[in-house]
Scaffold this active site. Structure first.
Site, mmCIF file in Angstrom:
data_model
loop_
_atom_site.group_PDB
_atom_site.id
_atom_site.type_symbol
_atom_site.label_atom_id
_atom_site.label_comp_id
_atom_site.label_asym_id
_atom_site.label_seq_id
_atom_site.Cartn_x
_atom_site.Cartn_y
_atom_site.Cartn_z
ATOM 1 N N GLY A 165 77.721 -25.722 27.640
ATOM 2 C CA GLY A 165 76.987 -26.698 26.830
ATOM 3 C C GLY A 165 76.025 -27.537 27.656
ATOM 4 N N GLY A 229 79.627 -17.242 26.615
ATOM 5 C CA GLY A 229 79.946 -15.810 26.586
ATOM 6 C C GLY A 229 79.057 -15.027 27.544
ATOM 7 N N GLY A 253 80.674 -25.845 33.410
ATOM 8 C CA GLY A 253 81.995 -26.443 33.247
ATOM 9 C C GLY A 253 83.132 -25.552 33.723
ATOM 10 N N GLY A 255 84.824 -23.177 32.270
ATOM 11 C CA GLY A 255 84.629 -21.750 32.000
ATOM 12 C C GLY A 255 83.665 -21.148 33.013
ATOM 13 N N ILE A 283 80.021 -32.607 29.952
ATOM 14 C CA ILE A 283 79.815 -33.908 29.332
ATOM 15 C C ILE A 283 81.161 -34.578 29.054
ATOM 16 C CG2 ILE A 283 79.805 -33.059 26.955
ATOM 17 C CD1 ILE A 283 77.331 -35.519 28.326
ATOM 18 N N ASP A 284 82.187 -33.763 28.868
ATOM 19 C CA ASP A 284 83.502 -34.307 28.497
ATOM 20 C C ASP A 284 84.238 -34.968 29.667
ATOM 21 O OD1 ASP A 284 82.965 -33.289 26.043
ATOM 22 O OD2 ASP A 284 84.410 -31.643 26.129
ATOM 23 N N GLY A 328 84.119 -34.596 23.021
ATOM 24 C CA GLY A 328 85.397 -34.603 23.708
ATOM 25 C C GLY A 328 86.305 -33.607 23.022
ATOM 26 N N GLU A 383 85.734 -35.826 19.010
ATOM 27 C CA GLU A 383 85.723 -34.658 18.119
ATOM 28 C C GLU A 383 87.027 -33.853 18.138
ATOM 29 O OE1 GLU A 383 82.884 -31.702 19.467
ATOM 30 O OE2 GLU A 383 83.386 -32.154 21.543
ATOM 31 N N TYR A 440 75.521 -34.549 19.534
ATOM 32 C CA TYR A 440 74.553 -33.816 20.357
ATOM 33 C C TYR A 440 73.508 -34.747 20.965
ATOM 34 C CZ TYR A 440 76.778 -29.560 18.889
ATOM 35 O OH TYR A 440 77.711 -28.566 18.715
HETATM 36 N N1 LIG Z 1 87.857 -17.010 32.314
HETATM 37 C C1 LIG Z 1 86.566 -16.715 32.470
HETATM 38 N N2 LIG Z 1 86.175 -15.729 33.310
HETATM 39 C C2 LIG Z 1 84.873 -15.425 33.474
HETATM 40 N N3 LIG Z 1 83.868 -16.066 32.840
HETATM 41 C C3 LIG Z 1 84.184 -17.050 31.998
HETATM 42 C C4 LIG Z 1 85.544 -17.435 31.755
HETATM 43 N N4 LIG Z 1 85.546 -18.457 30.858
HETATM 44 C C5 LIG Z 1 84.260 -18.689 30.538
HETATM 45 N N5 LIG Z 1 83.438 -17.854 31.232
HETATM 46 C C6 LIG Z 1 81.984 -17.807 31.138
HETATM 47 O O1 LIG Z 1 81.427 -19.041 31.582
HETATM 48 C C7 LIG Z 1 80.333 -19.417 30.776
HETATM 49 C C8 LIG Z 1 80.492 -20.821 30.264
HETATM 50 O O2 LIG Z 1 81.781 -21.000 29.674
HETATM 51 P P1 LIG Z 1 82.027 -22.040 28.501
HETATM 52 O O3 LIG Z 1 81.154 -21.675 27.359
HETATM 53 O O4 LIG Z 1 83.473 -22.138 28.267
HETATM 54 O O5 LIG Z 1 81.416 -23.402 29.038
HETATM 55 P P2 LIG Z 1 81.869 -24.322 30.219
HETATM 56 O O6 LIG Z 1 81.349 -23.807 31.502
HETATM 57 O O7 LIG Z 1 83.347 -24.546 30.148
HETATM 58 O O8 LIG Z 1 81.052 -25.636 29.880
HETATM 59 P P3 LIG Z 1 81.361 -26.715 28.737
HETATM 60 O O9 LIG Z 1 81.878 -27.909 29.457
HETATM 61 O O10 LIG Z 1 80.056 -26.984 28.126
HETATM 62 O O11 LIG Z 1 82.331 -26.128 27.770
HETATM 63 C C9 LIG Z 1 80.218 -18.395 29.657
HETATM 64 O O12 LIG Z 1 79.128 -17.543 29.942
HETATM 65 C C10 LIG Z 1 81.546 -17.657 29.692
HETATM 66 O O13 LIG Z 1 81.424 -16.285 29.358
HETATM 67 O O1 LIG Z 2 77.392 -26.550 22.586
HETATM 68 P P1 LIG Z 2 78.389 -26.162 21.570
HETATM 69 O O2 LIG Z 2 78.691 -24.722 21.655
HETATM 70 O O3 LIG Z 2 78.081 -26.665 20.213
HETATM 71 O O4 LIG Z 2 79.747 -26.848 22.014
HETATM 72 C C1 LIG Z 2 80.053 -28.164 21.874
HETATM 73 C C2 LIG Z 2 81.143 -28.474 22.859
HETATM 74 O O5 LIG Z 2 80.618 -28.540 24.142
HETATM 75 C C3 LIG Z 2 81.008 -29.744 24.775
HETATM 76 O O6 LIG Z 2 79.914 -30.611 24.729
HETATM 77 C C4 LIG Z 2 81.372 -29.507 26.222
HETATM 78 O O7 LIG Z 2 82.474 -28.683 26.330
HETATM 79 C C5 LIG Z 2 82.166 -30.272 23.931
HETATM 80 O O8 LIG Z 2 82.287 -31.656 23.959
HETATM 81 C C6 LIG Z 2 81.811 -29.751 22.586
HETATM 82 O O9 LIG Z 2 82.960 -29.528 21.803
HETATM 83 MG MG LIG Z 3 84.672 -25.702 29.013
#
Ligand SMILES: Nc1ncnc2c1ncn2[C@@H]1O[C@H](COP(=O)(O)OP(=O)(O)OP(=O)(O)O)[C@@H](O)[C@H]1O
Ligand SMILES: O=P(O)(O)OC[C@H]1O[C@](O)(CO)[C@@H](O)[C@@H]1O
Ligand SMILES: [Mg+2]
Length: 566
Positions: A165, A229, A253, A255, A283-284, A328, A383, A440
């Site tokens: 995000g 993804g 983040g 992920g 952001i969280d 959050g 949220e 947002y």
């Molecule tokens: N366990 C994992 N192994 C490999 N890649 C991953 C895994 N989990 C998430 N990813 C990849 O990392 C990228 C970001 O993951 P995700 O959408 O969960 O956001 P995030 O990095 O946690 O940030 P946010 O704080 O916004 O949620 C995506 O492209 C996803 O495919």
């Molecule tokens: O950007 P998207 O896919 O709408 O996701 C929103 C989520 O991303 C975050 O901003 C960060 O993980 C969360 O607070 C929120 O639930």
């Molecule tokens: Mg995340």
């Protein structure tokens, strides 16, 4: 030819570490005068007591278990219960890499700085509140420029990608990586990967120069685009290899950092000289170990505008209620800090603190009382709060986004409707409720001044680390000092507000809201704080010997024990 740096605080590796891939499935160990390198294929079976005098290094190598890949751990023990959770280095698997003097030595801006280079042995303590007899506990390698580097300036081909995000400051970090690489290390080949991880193999790249990124910190979002993804480790590493990229800066983040860890492991398996640096973003503010994530301050500041609006609306009308929903997903830090900062909030609801509506001690009773006392009130709801309540009253969808994150039901709308229904059905009171959803808006703005400076430090830490040959690391401040942190420490656990700790108590005292806590809730919260058994010898069973809780650790999800002892 590798060069020795006169007067260097660092010694060049006479006995470079054993290449991990060669020893990956042996049980042998290797000793030199004060170090033990212990290579095991299983993470859980190793039990080596700390050495009393001198230090001991253990490198625990990953092994595929089902679809989960266990991380590489590099742990060093010292006196007094000192533990260094170190990050990998390119020489762990490429032992004969040449080294070069750091070009910063000749940089007019930096060469005047006394002790600009970080001593190679400097580490940052995770635990800073200690008792006379506490063990020294976990440390991380201090970040910063080293006297020697493992890349020549014109050899570096860096790339930057943003995933997950949005977050205020993404563009600032991109800018500072590009400008930092160029200004400090004379690096000029920098690619932007468009559209997150999948951009490595399915999108175009963009050339980044100090000129092209000059003004981007004034804009919200990310100039590179982002996505959820699409993480295909093999395709991503193929793309890195095909393009000749040797430094990868990955901003995202939890992920994203898991994805970065998988990329690092594959890079290492292929024996490539490619440094992988993660810059944590969310952001969280739910990333473990680090003090705070960038953009969080900006988001809290921006949330004030929505809370102010809700307050103005509510106090201008009889029995006015303002409901503000903030981000959050699993952690309520934005809601908690925005509430504490505002002082206009009467009730803050977060995912970590279960609440209920009806009956004695419930939210509806509290609203009625507060309206009678004050004539208006403001409710801030994260949220992720109350998802169990909505799921009970609506058919749960159980949908996930492309990264596998649970898609949430709209607590703000649901709660607003429940409050309206309650007051209209029993006809006790006519209320006026305004629901504001700035979710947002708080993350799409550019970063504020303090986040901008913070982003510079993060970018510089990442650059210095990659240039010094560290890899498979993420960065961030630990008790105010920037450090290199192994990926597994960032991804193993999500940081949460501890509802039995001081900060939440401050919030309860400032809003005077009910805690909604039954004895069972407190017990549950206490149990949740049990840190998963860590792999560190010499520590208590939860991996933090003599753990002492501070406000900082509250931010890091520690601290249930404290309230219990108060
Ligand atoms: N366990 C994992 N192994 C490999 N890649 C991953 C895994 N989990 C998430 N990813 C990849 O990392 C990228 C970001 O993951 P995700 O959408 O969960 O956001 P995030 O990095 O946690 O940030 P946010 O704080 O916004 O949620 C995506 O492209 C996803 O495919
Ligand atoms: O950007 P998207 O896919 O709408 O996701 C929103 C989520 O991303 C975050 O901003 C960060 O993980 C969360 O607070 C929120 O639930
Ligand atoms: Mg995340």
């Amino acid at each position: 030819m590798p060069s020795l740096i006169p007067g260097s605080m660092e010694s060049l590796p006479n006995n470079p570490p054993v290449p991990q891939k060669i020893k990956a499935d042996t049980n042998g160990s290797l000793k030199n005068s004060n170090r033990l390198l212990d290579l095991r294929s299983s993470l859980s079976s190793v039990k080596v007591p700390p050495v009393k005098n001198g230090s001991e290094v253990k490198l625990r190598l990953g092994k595929k278990m089902g679809s989960e890949s266990k991380p590489c751990m590099k742990i060093e023990y010292g006196d007094g219960g000192y533990v260094l959770e170190d990050v990998p280095h390119l020489t762990d698997y490429l032992p004969h890499l040449p080294v070069f003097p750091n070009p910063l030595q000749n940089n007019p801006a930096y060469s005047v700085v006394k002790q600009y280079f970080v001593n190679v042995d400097d580490t940052v303590a995770q635990k800073i509140v200690v008792h006379k007899n506490s063990s020294r506990g976990t440390h991380f390698r201090r970040s910063g420029p080293r006297q020697k580097v493992y890349f020549e300036s014109d050899e570096v081909h860096a790339c930057i990608v943003t995933c997950g995000g949005l977050c205020p400051g993404l563009n600032t970090v991109i800018r500072e990586i590009v400008c930092g690489l160029s200004d400090m290390y004379g690096v000029n080949k920098i690619l932007g990967i468009e559209g997150g991880y999948r951009g490595f193999y399915a999108r175009n790249t963009v050339t980044l120069t100090p000129k092209s990124v000059n003004d981007i910190h004034k804009r919200g979002g990310t100039i590179l685009g982002t996505s959820r993804g699409g993480h295909d480790t093999m395709k991503i590493v193929d793309s890195i290899q095909d393009r000749g990229i040797n430094q990868v800066y990955i901003i995202g983040g939890d992920g994203t950092q898991k994805g970065a860890s998988a990329i690092f492991e594959e890079i290492q398996r292929r024996g490539l000289k490619v440094a992988i640096a993660g810059i944590p973003k969310t952001i969280d503010n739910d990333i473990a170990v680090i003090d705070k994530s960038f953009g969080f301050d900006t988001a809290v500041e921006e949330a004030q505008r929505a809370i102010n609006a809700a307050h103005v609306e509510a106090e201008s009308i009889e029995n006015g209620i303002g409901v503000v929903k903030l981000m959050g997903r699993y952690s309520g830090f934005i809601a908690m800090h925005a509430t504490l900062a505002s002082r206009d909030v009467d009730c803050c609801l977060i995912p970590e603190s279960p609440f209920y509506l009806e009956g004695k001690g419930g939210l509806l009773e509290f609203i009625e009382r507060r309206l009678k006392e004050n004539g208006h009130m403001v409710i801030v709801v994260a949220e992720g709060a109350g998802q169990d309540l909505i799921a009970k009253s609506m058919e749960s969808m159980n949908h996930e986004d492309a990264s596998g994150n649970k898609l949430l039901l709209d607590i703000g709308l649901w709660l607003s409707q429940k409050i309206k229904d309650h007051f209209s059905s029993n006809k006790k009171m006519a209320i006026n409720l305004k629901y504001i959803d700035p979710t947002y808006m708080v993350r799409a703005v550019p970063s504020n001044a303090s986040d901008n400076v913070y982003c510079t430090l993060l970018a510089h830490s990442a650059i210095h680390g990659a240039m010094a040959g560290y890899t498979g690391f993420t960065i961030g401040p630990v008790n105010g000092r920037h450090a290199y942190i192994p990926f597994y420490r960032i991804t193993e656990k999500c940081k949460k507000v501890v509802i039995t700790d001081r900060m939440w108590a401050r919030l309860l005292s400032s809003t005077n809201q009910p805690s909604f806590l039954s004895h069972e809730h407190v017990e549950d919260a206490r149990n949740e704080d049990e840190t998963p058994a860590h792999l560190l010898e010499g520590n208590s069973k939860n991996g933090h010997a003599d753990e002492q809780v501070t406000d900082n650790q509250q931010m890091n999800g520690g601290g249930i024990k404290e309230l219990m002892s108060k």
